[in-house]
Design a protein around this motif. Structure first.
Motif, PDB file in Angstrom:
ATOM      1  N   ASP A 198       0.826  -1.205   0.000  1.00 15.49           N
ATOM      2  CA  ASP A 198       0.000   0.000   0.000  1.00 15.49           C
ATOM      3  C   ASP A 198       0.864   1.260   0.000  1.00 15.49           C
ATOM      4  OD1 ASP A 198      -2.305  -1.511   0.009  1.00 15.49           O
ATOM      5  OD2 ASP A 198      -2.635  -1.338   2.182  1.00 15.49           O
ATOM      6  N   GLN A 199       1.938   1.235   0.774  1.00 10.96           N
ATOM      7  CA  GLN A 199       2.831   2.404   0.829  1.00 10.96           C
ATOM      8  C   GLN A 199       3.545   2.602  -0.501  1.00 10.96           C
ATOM      9  OE1 GLN A 199       3.137   4.656   3.336  1.00 10.96           O
ATOM     10  NE2 GLN A 199       1.463   3.531   4.327  1.00 10.96           N
ATOM     11  N   VAL A 200       3.978   1.529  -1.141  1.00 11.50           N
ATOM     12  CA  VAL A 200       4.689   1.615  -2.403  1.00 11.50           C
ATOM     13  C   VAL A 200       3.770   2.141  -3.492  1.00 11.50           C
ATOM     14  CG1 VAL A 200       5.814   0.242  -4.231  1.00 11.50           C
ATOM     15  CG2 VAL A 200       6.400  -0.141  -1.827  1.00 11.50           C
ATOM     16  N   LYS A 201       2.492   1.796  -3.455  1.00 11.47           N
ATOM     17  CA  LYS A 201       1.531   2.263  -4.456  1.00 11.47           C
ATOM     18  C   LYS A 201       1.424   3.789  -4.471  1.00 11.47           C
ATOM     19  CE  LYS A 201      -1.388  -1.826  -4.470  1.00 11.47           C
ATOM     20  NZ  LYS A 201      -2.667  -2.402  -4.059  1.00 11.47           N
ATOM     21  N   ARG A 202       1.711   4.406  -3.361  1.00 10.09           N
ATOM     22  CA  ARG A 202       1.659   5.864  -3.305  1.00 10.09           C
ATOM     23  C   ARG A 202       2.694   6.507  -4.226  1.00 10.09           C
ATOM     24  NH1 ARG A 202       1.202   7.454   3.080  1.00 10.09           N
ATOM     25  NH2 ARG A 202      -0.828   6.486   3.459  1.00 10.09           N
ATOM     26  N   PHE A 203       3.799   5.802  -4.410  1.00 11.78           N
ATOM     27  CA  PHE A 203       4.891   6.350  -5.192  1.00 11.78           C
ATOM     28  C   PHE A 203       4.937   5.836  -6.621  1.00 11.78           C
ATOM     29  CE2 PHE A 203       6.216   6.375  -0.740  1.00 11.78           C
ATOM     30  CZ  PHE A 203       6.479   7.730  -0.576  1.00 11.78           C
ATOM     31  N   THR A 204       4.032   4.948  -6.952  1.00  8.99           N
ATOM     32  CA  THR A 204       4.006   4.378  -8.287  1.00  8.99           C
ATOM     33  C   THR A 204       3.203   5.288  -9.213  1.00  8.99           C
ATOM     34  OG1 THR A 204       4.100   2.171  -7.332  1.00  8.99           O
ATOM     35  CG2 THR A 204       3.411   2.316  -9.625  1.00  8.99           C
ATOM     36  N   ILE A 205       3.748   5.486 -10.391  1.00  6.45           N
ATOM     37  CA  ILE A 205       3.071   6.347 -11.371  1.00  6.45           C
ATOM     38  C   ILE A 205       1.999   5.568 -12.102  1.00  6.45           C
ATOM     39  CG2 ILE A 205       3.351   7.705 -13.464  1.00  6.45           C
ATOM     40  CD1 ILE A 205       6.162   8.332 -12.530  1.00  6.45           C
TER      41      ILE A 205
END
Length: 63
Positions: free
Chosen positions: A56-63
């Motif tokens: 979930d945290q990584v999805k915040r930074f994914t374009i």
């Protein structure tokens, strides 16, 4: 004959004691195995939760 009966009785008692001891050892090993399995399950659940939160945290930074 009495001596033979006494020896047979002693053998039977020793056999029963050995069986009881073996049963206790198997029971103790089984309890340890169960505890280890429960601990591994809890750890796996914790890791799965951590992985989901990280995703979930990584999805915040994914374009």
């Amino acid at each position: 004959m009495r001596a033979v009966d006494d020896v047979n009785r002693q053998i039977a008692q020793m056999t029963q004691a050995a069986i009881a001891n073996d049963t206790q050892e198997v029971s103790a090993a089984s309890e340890q195995h169960t505890a280890s399995s429960q601990e591994m399950t809890a750890t796996a659940e914790t890791l799965a939760d951590m992985a989901a939160r990280l995703s979930d945290q990584v999805k915040r930074f994914t374009i």
